[in-house]
Design an enzyme around this catalytic site. Sequence first.
Site, PDB file in Angstrom:
ATOM      1  N   ARG A 100       0.952  -0.914  -0.261  1.00 50.55           N
ATOM      2  CA  ARG A 100      -0.246   0.343  -0.201  1.00 50.55           C
ATOM      3  C   ARG A 100       1.345   1.465  -0.463  1.00 50.55           C
ATOM      4  O   ARG A 100       2.512   1.319   0.250  1.00 50.55           O
ATOM      5  CB  ARG A 100      -1.169  -0.025   1.505  1.00 50.55           C
ATOM      6  CG  ARG A 100      -2.229  -0.896   1.122  1.00 50.55           C
ATOM      7  CD  ARG A 100      -2.732  -1.511   2.840  1.00 50.55           C
ATOM      8  NE  ARG A 100      -3.040  -0.067   2.700  1.00 50.55           N
ATOM      9  CZ  ARG A 100      -3.112   0.357   4.135  1.00 50.55           C
ATOM     10  NH1 ARG A 100      -3.907  -0.202   5.255  1.00 50.55           N
ATOM     11  NH2 ARG A 100      -4.042   1.837   4.365  1.00 50.55           N
ATOM     12  N   LYS A 112      -2.197  -8.224  11.026  1.00 51.25           N
ATOM     13  CA  LYS A 112      -3.599  -8.246  11.420  1.00 51.25           C
ATOM     14  C   LYS A 112      -4.809  -7.552  10.480  1.00 51.25           C
ATOM     15  O   LYS A 112      -6.326  -8.230  10.537  1.00 51.25           O
ATOM     16  CB  LYS A 112      -4.267  -6.831  13.188  1.00 51.25           C
ATOM     17  CG  LYS A 112      -3.761  -5.914  12.409  1.00 51.25           C
ATOM     18  CD  LYS A 112      -3.895  -4.751  13.161  1.00 51.25           C
ATOM     19  CE  LYS A 112      -3.641  -3.609  13.016  1.00 51.25           C
ATOM     20  NZ  LYS A 112      -3.747  -2.308  14.136  1.00 51.25           N
ATOM     21  N   ASP A 113      -4.449  -7.650   9.108  1.00 49.94           N
ATOM     22  CA  ASP A 113      -5.700  -7.300   8.057  1.00 49.94           C
ATOM     23  C   ASP A 113      -5.974  -8.532   6.776  1.00 49.94           C
ATOM     24  O   ASP A 113      -6.507  -8.646   6.842  1.00 49.94           O
ATOM     25  CB  ASP A 113      -4.662  -6.110   7.440  1.00 49.94           C
ATOM     26  CG  ASP A 113      -4.274  -4.446   7.987  1.00 49.94           C
ATOM     27  OD1 ASP A 113      -5.169  -4.827   9.248  1.00 49.94           O
ATOM     28  OD2 ASP A 113      -3.704  -3.613   7.662  1.00 49.94           O
ATOM     29  N   ARG A 162     -13.494  -3.659  18.669  1.00 52.80           N
ATOM     30  CA  ARG A 162     -12.218  -4.294  19.455  1.00 52.80           C
ATOM     31  C   ARG A 162     -12.460  -3.176  20.536  1.00 52.80           C
ATOM     32  O   ARG A 162     -11.912  -2.808  21.709  1.00 52.80           O
ATOM     33  CB  ARG A 162     -10.703  -4.918  19.435  1.00 52.80           C
ATOM     34  CG  ARG A 162      -9.859  -5.253  20.521  1.00 52.80           C
ATOM     35  CD  ARG A 162      -8.590  -5.573  19.791  1.00 52.80           C
ATOM     36  NE  ARG A 162      -8.002  -5.097  19.609  1.00 52.80           N
ATOM     37  CZ  ARG A 162      -7.220  -4.272  19.741  1.00 52.80           C
ATOM     38  NH1 ARG A 162      -7.195  -4.082  21.216  1.00 52.80           N
ATOM     39  NH2 ARG A 162      -6.949  -3.274  19.418  1.00 52.80           N
ATOM     40  N   ARG A 163     -11.416  -2.300  20.648  1.00 50.33           N
ATOM     41  CA  ARG A 163     -11.475  -0.913  21.558  1.00 50.33           C
ATOM     42  C   ARG A 163     -12.353  -0.214  22.034  1.00 50.33           C
ATOM     43  O   ARG A 163     -12.397   0.395  23.505  1.00 50.33           O
ATOM     44  CB  ARG A 163      -9.724   0.043  20.325  1.00 50.33           C
ATOM     45  CG  ARG A 163      -8.803  -0.363  20.207  1.00 50.33           C
ATOM     46  CD  ARG A 163      -7.772   0.961  19.676  1.00 50.33           C
ATOM     47  NE  ARG A 163      -6.352   0.012  19.003  1.00 50.33           N
ATOM     48  CZ  ARG A 163      -5.895   0.211  17.732  1.00 50.33           C
ATOM     49  NH1 ARG A 163      -7.330   0.630  16.848  1.00 50.33           N
ATOM     50  NH2 ARG A 163      -5.188  -0.439  17.552  1.00 50.33           N
ATOM     51  N   ARG A 191     -11.081   7.123  10.963  1.00 47.16           N
ATOM     52  CA  ARG A 191     -10.394   6.871   9.966  1.00 47.16           C
ATOM     53  C   ARG A 191      -9.216   7.909   9.509  1.00 47.16           C
ATOM     54  O   ARG A 191      -9.052   8.248  10.444  1.00 47.16           O
ATOM     55  CB  ARG A 191     -11.280   6.242   8.896  1.00 47.16           C
ATOM     56  CG  ARG A 191     -12.457   4.977   8.923  1.00 47.16           C
ATOM     57  CD  ARG A 191     -12.408   4.182   7.052  1.00 47.16           C
ATOM     58  NE  ARG A 191     -11.098   4.067   7.169  1.00 47.16           N
ATOM     59  CZ  ARG A 191     -10.830   3.586   5.632  1.00 47.16           C
ATOM     60  NH1 ARG A 191     -12.262   3.116   5.564  1.00 47.16           N
ATOM     61  NH2 ARG A 191      -9.964   3.300   5.383  1.00 47.16           N
ATOM     62  N   VAL A 232      -1.874   7.122  10.197  1.00 50.19           N
ATOM     63  CA  VAL A 232      -1.304   7.287  11.212  1.00 50.19           C
ATOM     64  C   VAL A 232      -1.739   9.294  12.005  1.00 50.19           C
ATOM     65  O   VAL A 232      -1.789   9.739  12.931  1.00 50.19           O
ATOM     66  CB  VAL A 232       0.283   7.207  11.760  1.00 50.19           C
ATOM     67  CG1 VAL A 232       0.416   7.587  13.036  1.00 50.19           C
ATOM     68  CG2 VAL A 232      -0.261   5.910  11.692  1.00 50.19           C
ATOM     69  N   THR A 292      -2.858  11.543  10.415  1.00 50.02           N
ATOM     70  CA  THR A 292      -4.904  12.126  10.281  1.00 50.02           C
ATOM     71  C   THR A 292      -5.204  12.192  11.528  1.00 50.02           C
ATOM     72  O   THR A 292      -5.449  12.982  12.097  1.00 50.02           O
ATOM     73  CB  THR A 292      -5.244  11.286   8.942  1.00 50.02           C
ATOM     74  OG1 THR A 292      -5.242  12.045   7.679  1.00 50.02           O
ATOM     75  CG2 THR A 292      -6.522  11.970   8.965  1.00 50.02           C
ATOM     76  N   ARG A 293      -5.407  10.963  11.841  1.00 46.14           N
ATOM     77  CA  ARG A 293      -6.078  10.537  13.194  1.00 46.14           C
ATOM     78  C   ARG A 293      -4.880  11.520  14.906  1.00 46.14           C
ATOM     79  O   ARG A 293      -5.497  11.940  16.081  1.00 46.14           O
ATOM     80  CB  ARG A 293      -5.614   8.910  13.722  1.00 46.14           C
ATOM     81  CG  ARG A 293      -6.592   8.018  13.215  1.00 46.14           C
ATOM     82  CD  ARG A 293      -6.981   6.749  13.395  1.00 46.14           C
ATOM     83  NE  ARG A 293      -6.709   6.167  12.299  1.00 46.14           N
ATOM     84  CZ  ARG A 293      -7.197   4.836  12.185  1.00 46.14           C
ATOM     85  NH1 ARG A 293      -7.570   4.099  13.270  1.00 46.14           N
ATOM     86  NH2 ARG A 293      -7.938   4.195  11.289  1.00 46.14           N
ATOM     87  N   CYS A 352     -11.441  -9.434  11.024  1.00 47.16           N
ATOM     88  CA  CYS A 352     -10.671  -8.372  12.038  1.00 47.16           C
ATOM     89  C   CYS A 352     -11.677  -6.629  12.507  1.00 47.16           C
ATOM     90  O   CYS A 352     -10.929  -5.961  13.231  1.00 47.16           O
ATOM     91  CB  CYS A 352      -9.473  -7.846  11.070  1.00 47.16           C
ATOM     92  SG  CYS A 352     -10.157  -6.374   9.806  1.00 47.16           S
TER      93      CYS A 352
END
Length: 336
Positions: free
Chosen positions: A33, A103-104, A151-152, A169, A172, A174-175, A267
Amino acid sequence: MTADVQTASAGAAQVQTTAAATVTTVPLRLGTRASELARTQSRTVADALTAATGVPVELVLLSTEGDRSSAAIAQMGGTGVFVAAIRRALLAGEVDLAVHSYKDLPTAPEPGLILAAVPPREDPRDALVARDGLTLGELPAGSRIGTGAPRRVAQLRALGLGLDIVPIRGNVDTRLGRVPGAGEGPGDLDAVVLARAGLSRIGRLAHITETLDPLQVLPAPAQGALAVECRTSDARTRELLGRLEDATTRACVVAERATLAALEAGCSAPVAAYAELAEGEAGPELFLRASVTALDGSDGVRGSATGPLADAAALGRALAAELLDRGAAELMAAGR
């Protein structure tokens, strides 16, 4: 498929001179990606592979459904939205290997592809980035906490701290920009929760105000681990990638993902699993913890198990069976 190519090591090819002839080593094409985190992870693998084998590697940047859409992951179908396009390119021979955030990946194997290497894992815990350097326990009730993972969401609500969980969404940075002082952005949240591994890989550890104890927030299955895939039929690439393998990391993530698979969860489900290497009476063994939490945080089941590294998959399945006996399926169904 259109792809941008970046060279992951100096020069397009490494020239090896022998007494008989000069042989040019053809670079391996690594599909990834285009996000900063994905590129960084892939460059790390590319550099390690070149260092171990002498074979140059170039990055091929690919766009996935998860990158193109602003919808929540669960609305796009959850598992696989970040990997399907890359796997298609790999199967079509457009790239030779691919690096994924483990994990994806869907838990079911992809015909024609093999997970040829699992490199050493980063710290799998979750991390809090909060305004004013606050920890989770210091945030006042009503604080707005951003996360995109069910999950979180479930585990944070289960802590009973009165937090307002906001779906987010984006990459990193952006968050991070949603938290005042943590980046360029609106600064409209009091905190965000991210994977510590991702922050580490792109040099953002200084923003962390607390690394969350797994006793509070148990990580996602395979969080912090990378998966390196190639075609099953490509014996040369398989052999080269095998030099990046870390057996302990693979055993841990196999146990975690066996739990996830046996629960028939993807996931985007509120499932957590975390395996560590522990010292048992007969030598090293796996200590596996897992949980399923209601999305509203009102209920949950958690368990643990230990066993030999060689029995990682069986250990994960056994723990999942225990959680199902205690109501895990009902909790996941309620969340959906």
